[in-house]
Design a protein around this motif. Structure first.
Motif, PDB file in Angstrom:
ATOM      1  N   GLN A 185       0.718  -1.249  -0.018  1.00 49.11           N
ATOM      2  CA  GLN A 185      -0.125   0.025   0.097  1.00 49.11           C
ATOM      3  C   GLN A 185       0.772   1.257   0.101  1.00 49.11           C
ATOM      4  OE1 GLN A 185      -3.221  -0.139   2.806  1.00 49.11           O
ATOM      5  NE2 GLN A 185      -3.875   1.913   2.149  1.00 49.11           N
ATOM      6  N   VAL A 186       0.536   2.106  -0.724  1.00 47.83           N
ATOM      7  CA  VAL A 186       1.192   3.436  -0.844  1.00 47.83           C
ATOM      8  C   VAL A 186       0.240   4.528  -1.273  1.00 47.83           C
ATOM      9  CG1 VAL A 186       1.694   3.071  -3.507  1.00 47.83           C
ATOM     10  CG2 VAL A 186       3.380   4.516  -2.064  1.00 47.83           C
ATOM     11  N   GLN A 187       0.562   5.786  -0.800  1.00 52.91           N
ATOM     12  CA  GLN A 187      -0.030   6.745  -1.240  1.00 52.91           C
ATOM     13  C   GLN A 187       0.005   7.447  -2.503  1.00 52.91           C
ATOM     14  OE1 GLN A 187       0.861   9.756   2.059  1.00 52.91           O
ATOM     15  NE2 GLN A 187      -0.907   9.228   3.165  1.00 52.91           N
ATOM     16  N   ALA A 188      -0.913   7.946  -2.747  1.00 56.21           N
ATOM     17  CA  ALA A 188      -0.939   8.723  -4.465  1.00 56.21           C
ATOM     18  C   ALA A 188       0.523   9.655  -4.340  1.00 56.21           C
ATOM     19  CB  ALA A 188      -2.118   9.535  -4.625  1.00 56.21           C
ATOM     20  N   GLY A 189       1.103   9.566  -5.532  1.00 58.00           N
ATOM     21  CA  GLY A 189       2.187  10.341  -5.648  1.00 58.00           C
ATOM     22  C   GLY A 189       3.403   9.517  -5.340  1.00 58.00           C
ATOM     23  N   GLY A 190       3.302   8.582  -4.691  1.00 56.49           N
ATOM     24  CA  GLY A 190       4.377   7.578  -4.141  1.00 56.49           C
ATOM     25  C   GLY A 190       4.884   6.818  -5.261  1.00 56.49           C
ATOM     26  N   THR A 232      -1.751  -1.300  -3.890  1.00 54.94           N
ATOM     27  CA  THR A 232      -3.145  -0.328  -3.634  1.00 54.94           C
ATOM     28  C   THR A 232      -2.362   1.032  -3.301  1.00 54.94           C
ATOM     29  OG1 THR A 232      -4.024  -2.188  -2.407  1.00 54.94           O
ATOM     30  CG2 THR A 232      -4.868  -0.057  -1.769  1.00 54.94           C
ATOM     31  N   VAL A 233      -3.188   1.927  -4.040  1.00 56.18           N
ATOM     32  CA  VAL A 233      -2.933   3.291  -3.883  1.00 56.18           C
ATOM     33  C   VAL A 233      -3.834   4.168  -3.413  1.00 56.18           C
ATOM     34  CG1 VAL A 233      -2.117   5.465  -5.022  1.00 56.18           C
ATOM     35  CG2 VAL A 233      -1.338   2.915  -5.928  1.00 56.18           C
ATOM     36  N   SER A 234      -3.616   4.754  -1.873  1.00 55.64           N
ATOM     37  CA  SER A 234      -4.509   5.468  -1.414  1.00 55.64           C
ATOM     38  C   SER A 234      -4.458   6.872  -1.660  1.00 55.64           C
ATOM     39  CB  SER A 234      -4.438   5.038   0.190  1.00 55.64           C
ATOM     40  OG  SER A 234      -3.228   5.376   0.587  1.00 55.64           O
ATOM     41  N   SER A 235      -5.415   7.754  -1.115  1.00 57.00           N
ATOM     42  CA  SER A 235      -5.343   9.133  -1.593  1.00 57.00           C
ATOM     43  C   SER A 235      -4.781   9.824  -0.359  1.00 57.00           C
ATOM     44  CB  SER A 235      -7.021   9.652  -1.660  1.00 57.00           C
ATOM     45  OG  SER A 235      -7.709   9.464  -0.607  1.00 57.00           O
ATOM     46  N   MET A 248       7.783   1.754 -10.567  1.00 53.47           N
ATOM     47  CA  MET A 248       6.486   2.666 -10.673  1.00 53.47           C
ATOM     48  C   MET A 248       6.475   3.843  -9.863  1.00 53.47           C
ATOM     49  SD  MET A 248       3.475  -0.686 -10.082  1.00 53.47           S
ATOM     50  CE  MET A 248       4.003  -0.794  -8.602  1.00 53.47           C
ATOM     51  N   ASN A 249       6.224   5.042 -10.748  1.00 55.94           N
ATOM     52  CA  ASN A 249       6.410   6.369  -9.895  1.00 55.94           C
ATOM     53  C   ASN A 249       5.089   6.969 -10.110  1.00 55.94           C
ATOM     54  OD1 ASN A 249       9.446   5.911  -9.295  1.00 55.94           O
ATOM     55  ND2 ASN A 249       9.900   6.627 -11.496  1.00 55.94           N
ATOM     56  N   SER A 250       4.933   8.147  -9.320  1.00 58.09           N
ATOM     57  CA  SER A 250       3.597   8.883  -9.471  1.00 58.09           C
ATOM     58  C   SER A 250       2.567   8.154  -9.505  1.00 58.09           C
ATOM     59  CB  SER A 250       3.770   9.907 -10.746  1.00 58.09           C
ATOM     60  OG  SER A 250       5.017  10.645 -10.536  1.00 58.09           O
ATOM     61  N   LEU A 251       2.465   7.105  -8.405  1.00 54.56           N
ATOM     62  CA  LEU A 251       1.202   6.372  -8.461  1.00 54.56           C
ATOM     63  C   LEU A 251      -0.019   7.110  -8.384  1.00 54.56           C
ATOM     64  CD1 LEU A 251       3.111   3.441  -6.816  1.00 54.56           C
ATOM     65  CD2 LEU A 251       1.827   3.326  -8.741  1.00 54.56           C
ATOM     66  N   GLU A 252      -1.133   6.699  -8.922  1.00 51.56           N
ATOM     67  CA  GLU A 252      -2.343   7.267  -8.710  1.00 51.56           C
ATOM     68  C   GLU A 252      -3.429   6.173  -8.255  1.00 51.56           C
ATOM     69  OE1 GLU A 252      -2.955   8.097 -12.874  1.00 51.56           O
ATOM     70  OE2 GLU A 252      -1.737   9.463 -12.990  1.00 51.56           O
ATOM     71  N   GLN A 253      -4.464   6.398  -7.699  1.00 48.63           N
ATOM     72  CA  GLN A 253      -5.410   5.498  -7.295  1.00 48.63           C
ATOM     73  C   GLN A 253      -5.768   4.410  -8.263  1.00 48.63           C
ATOM     74  OE1 GLN A 253      -7.979   8.728  -5.089  1.00 48.63           O
ATOM     75  NE2 GLN A 253      -8.333   6.491  -3.906  1.00 48.63           N
ATOM     76  N   GLU A 254      -5.761   4.922  -9.795  1.00 46.79           N
ATOM     77  CA  GLU A 254      -6.373   4.169 -10.790  1.00 46.79           C
ATOM     78  C   GLU A 254      -5.313   2.838 -10.764  1.00 46.79           C
ATOM     79  OE1 GLU A 254      -8.500   7.719 -10.462  1.00 46.79           O
ATOM     80  OE2 GLU A 254      -6.214   7.408 -10.813  1.00 46.79           O
ATOM     81  N   ASP A 255      -4.201   3.143 -10.321  1.00 50.28           N
ATOM     82  CA  ASP A 255      -3.209   2.003 -10.476  1.00 50.28           C
ATOM     83  C   ASP A 255      -3.190   0.936  -9.412  1.00 50.28           C
ATOM     84  OD1 ASP A 255      -0.894   4.757 -10.799  1.00 50.28           O
ATOM     85  OD2 ASP A 255      -1.528   3.340 -12.529  1.00 50.28           O
ATOM     86  N   THR A 256      -4.339   1.014  -8.694  1.00 52.15           N
ATOM     87  CA  THR A 256      -4.583  -0.002  -7.655  1.00 52.15           C
ATOM     88  C   THR A 256      -5.134  -1.285  -8.578  1.00 52.15           C
ATOM     89  OG1 THR A 256      -5.225   1.320  -5.953  1.00 52.15           O
ATOM     90  CG2 THR A 256      -6.183  -0.740  -5.775  1.00 52.15           C
ATOM     91  N   ALA A 257      -4.448  -2.484  -8.221  1.00 50.04           N
ATOM     92  CA  ALA A 257      -4.830  -3.812  -9.033  1.00 50.04           C
ATOM     93  C   ALA A 257      -3.822  -4.921  -8.533  1.00 50.04           C
ATOM     94  CB  ALA A 257      -4.717  -3.652 -10.498  1.00 50.04           C
ATOM     95  N   MET A 258      -4.098  -5.996  -8.912  1.00 48.84           N
ATOM     96  CA  MET A 258      -3.300  -7.112  -8.813  1.00 48.84           C
ATOM     97  C   MET A 258      -2.307  -7.010 -10.066  1.00 48.84           C
ATOM     98  SD  MET A 258      -2.354  -9.681  -6.533  1.00 48.84           S
ATOM     99  CE  MET A 258      -3.912 -10.308  -5.922  1.00 48.84           C
TER     100      MET A 258
END
Length: 130
Positions: free
Chosen positions: A11-16, A127-130, A86-96
């Protein structure tokens, strides 16, 4: 039988950022990762499996439109490991996220589709959280 094992999800925050790894094994004597085209796919709940990135046996890379400029695929042929930075992660990147291997040597018209790969790992959750 080639075996693929993904790791590095979490799990990482958005932008991480996160780096996924795919450890490979089970090659025949004359095979190494250098002979394989490798790929990363992802699948979110209720959605189809999506091609993220592919790297050819010669190191040529292609990316899905949604990750271009943010994700980087690479492989270490000496260690037989595939990576996805994976850089600049977005919530839409959440997936298996799944890694996959293609040892056919074929040139595919749609190389980021699941049917072009022979071997698959079991996946690692991102999982990318806001």
């Amino acid at each position: 039988e080639v075996q693929l094992v993904e790791s590095g999800g979490g799990q990482v925050q958005a932008g991480g950022s996160l780096t996924l790894s795919c450890t490979t094994s089970g090659y025949n004597f004359y095979d190494t990762l250098g002979w394989f085209s490798m790929g990363w796919f992802r699948q979110a709940p209720g959605k189809e499996r999506e091609g993220v990135a592919r790297i050819s046996d010669g190191g040529v890379t292609i990316y899905g439109d949604s990750v271009k400029g943010r994700f980087t695929i690479s492989k270490d042929n000496t260690k037989n490991i595939l990576y996805l930075q994976m850089n600049s992660l977005e919530q839409e990147d959440t997936a298996m996220y799944y890694c996959a291997a293609d040892n056919t040597g074929r040139t595919w018209s749609n190389p980021l589709t699941p049917g072009t790969f022979t071997y698959w790992g079991h996946g690692t959750q991102v999982t990318v959280s806001s």
